[in-house]
Write an enzyme that holds these catalytic residues in place. Structure first.
Site, PDB file in Angstrom:
ATOM      1  N   TYR A  93       0.802  -1.226   0.000  1.00 57.49           N
ATOM      2  CA  TYR A  93       0.000   0.000   0.000  1.00 57.49           C
ATOM      3  C   TYR A  93       0.832   1.273   0.000  1.00 57.49           C
ATOM      4  O   TYR A  93       0.289   2.361  -0.104  1.00 57.49           O
ATOM      5  CB  TYR A  93      -0.911   0.020   1.226  1.00 57.49           C
ATOM      6  CG  TYR A  93      -2.333  -0.356   0.886  1.00 57.49           C
ATOM      7  CD1 TYR A  93      -2.638  -1.649   0.503  1.00 57.49           C
ATOM      8  CD2 TYR A  93      -3.357   0.575   0.950  1.00 57.49           C
ATOM      9  CE1 TYR A  93      -3.931  -1.999   0.182  1.00 57.49           C
ATOM     10  CE2 TYR A  93      -4.651   0.236   0.625  1.00 57.49           C
ATOM     11  CZ  TYR A  93      -4.929  -1.059   0.237  1.00 57.49           C
ATOM     12  OH  TYR A  93      -6.209  -1.409  -0.080  1.00 57.49           O
ATOM     13  N   LYS A 152       1.692 -14.908   3.412  1.00 62.36           N
ATOM     14  CA  LYS A 152       2.013 -15.592   2.152  1.00 62.36           C
ATOM     15  C   LYS A 152       3.528 -15.813   2.150  1.00 62.36           C
ATOM     16  O   LYS A 152       4.219 -15.527   1.167  1.00 62.36           O
ATOM     17  CB  LYS A 152       1.545 -14.727   0.959  1.00 62.36           C
ATOM     18  CG  LYS A 152       1.644 -15.380  -0.401  1.00 62.36           C
ATOM     19  CD  LYS A 152       0.590 -16.424  -0.669  1.00 62.36           C
ATOM     20  CE  LYS A 152       0.831 -17.096  -1.998  1.00 62.36           C
ATOM     21  NZ  LYS A 152      -0.088 -18.220  -2.256  1.00 62.36           N
ATOM     22  N   ASP A 207      -4.333 -17.517   0.665  1.00 63.12           N
ATOM     23  CA  ASP A 207      -5.263 -18.109  -0.309  1.00 63.12           C
ATOM     24  C   ASP A 207      -6.124 -19.185   0.351  1.00 63.12           C
ATOM     25  O   ASP A 207      -7.344 -19.259   0.127  1.00 63.12           O
ATOM     26  CB  ASP A 207      -4.524 -18.650  -1.545  1.00 63.12           C
ATOM     27  CG  ASP A 207      -3.208 -19.334  -1.224  1.00 63.12           C
ATOM     28  OD1 ASP A 207      -2.693 -19.120  -0.109  1.00 63.12           O
ATOM     29  OD2 ASP A 207      -2.694 -20.090  -2.057  1.00 63.12           O
TER      30      ASP A 207
END
Ligand code: NAI
Length: 344
Positions: free
Chosen positions: A126, A178, A213
């Site tokens: 971001y 992740k 995920d």
């Protein structure tokens, strides 16, 4: 004895912002919330009026009050000015974005949902460290983005999440990452979480890790396995919208931006340009954000009254806005809420 007044900044926002803000203010008035509002502008509204989407007066007001209720602000996609929401988070070091999602209308596709997502609010992808590399005649032949996560940033949000979970009697904290692919960028977050749990929270609260995920899938298959989730900025952005979908959509999801220098409360949804000006927006998300704001200043009783009024208006009075299958417009819904607040 008169209750102590609390100065606070009010930013109605763009699109449906002013409509849902009016609704929130009538409900806050009905519970006699002691806020002294300093009304300011930001976003597209401010750009049109002053030529600056984040005027100095707005920043100065929040700097002074350290507390704000904010409507959604429009951000142009692709080009245009940088997100004012992101700039506000940076300006006041609002490192924790707390997004609770609770079932308010029983009998839907998912019942009894009660989740809290704690999103890191300042770092990661971001930060907007992006550029294009031109090749031949294509100015956008290659796009590059750099994410930045720091140990200190991870410590801030993880500590907030663990402490929040314990203070609110929650059972489990799940760190979402992740780190199998982005071994550095999200690895640092996972590593810090493991370390913090081991040293400070082991035996005090359950802890688990899940890859983002798989988390997205598990939230759809069996959301009840989760309790408090904590994650990095972009994953938190995506998962919090998914979580709001479990409880009836974006119109139901409030968010608190908490930081070292201020706290800003808002709805998770945006300015909804497709329905702006029609008076049909669901004001619940912003109203629940107002309840979070009341909790933040220690007025838990008033916050509980607002939340109970929302539940009763939806389920006992059966008054609902169009996104929830009802026929009430924003004003009618707000009036029903006010009557619930006043009459129980
Ligand atoms: P959006 O959240 O504004 O709208 C998505 C869909 O949900 C639309 O169909 C809209 O009508 C519906 N919706 C949203 N809030 C609703 C409500 N309270 N009642 C009934 N229906 C509602 O997302 P979108 O269209 O992607 O973004 C529009 C603008 O808002 C963009 O400029 C975006 O940058 C900005 N935005 C601002 C946020 C903030 O200020 N915190 C957060 C998200 C987006």
């Amino acid at each position: 004895m008169t209750a102590q007044r609390i100065p606070a900044t009010l930013i109605p926002g763009d699109g449906i912002g002013p409509e849902i803000m009016d609704a929130a203010l009538t409900v806050l008035d009905a519970v006699e919330a002691p806020f002294d509002w300093d009304r300011q502008i930001a976003g597209m509204t401010a750009l049109k009026e002053t030529g600056d989407p984040l005027p100095d007066a707005t920043l100065a007001s929040i700097r002074k009050t350290k507390l704000a209720l904010k409507g959604p602000l429009e951000t142009p996609s692709g080009g245009g000015f940088r997100s004012i929401n992101v700039r506000l988070r940076e300006a006041f070091k609002l490192y924790a974005n707390i997004r609770p999602a609770r079932t308010l209308i029983p009998g839907g596709r998912y019942d009894n949902i009660d989740l809290v997502l704690c999103r890191e609010n300042l770092e990661g992808l971001y930060m907007g460290y992006e550029h294009f590399i031109p090749i031949d005649n294509d100015p956008h032949a290659v796009a590059i983005a750099t994410g930045v996560n720091t140990r200190q940033g991870a410590i801030h949000i993880l500590e907030y999440a663990f402490e929040y979970a314990i203070k609110n009697g929650r059972k489990k904290v799940t760190v979402v990452h992740k780190a199998n692919i982005m071994k550095a960028l999200t690895g640092i977050f996972l590593e810090t979480a493991r370390d913090m749990h081991e040293k400070k929270y082991k035996g005090r609260i359950q802890f688990e890790e899940v890859i983002v995920d798989a988390c997205a899938m598990k939230l759809v298959m069996n959301p009840w396995q989760f309790d408090v989730l904590v994650t990095t900025n972009l994953f938190g952005d995506i998962l919090s919208d998914e979580i709001s979908g479990l409880v009836g959509g974006l119109g139901m999801a409030p968010g608190a931006n908490i930081g070292a220098d201020a706290a800003i409360f808002e709805a998770v949804h945006g300015s909804a340009p497709d329905i702006a000006g029609k008076g049909i927006a669901n004001p619940i998300a912003l109203i629940l954000a107002s309840a979070q704001m009341l909790d933040h200043v220690g007025l838990h009783d008033k916050a509980d009254r607002v939340r109970k009024a929302v539940v009763d208006t939806l389920n006992v009075d059966n008054i609902r806005t169009g996104d929830l299958g009802g026929t009430a417009n924003t004003t009618v819904f707000a009036a029903a809420l006010v009557s619930r607040v006043k009459n129980g």
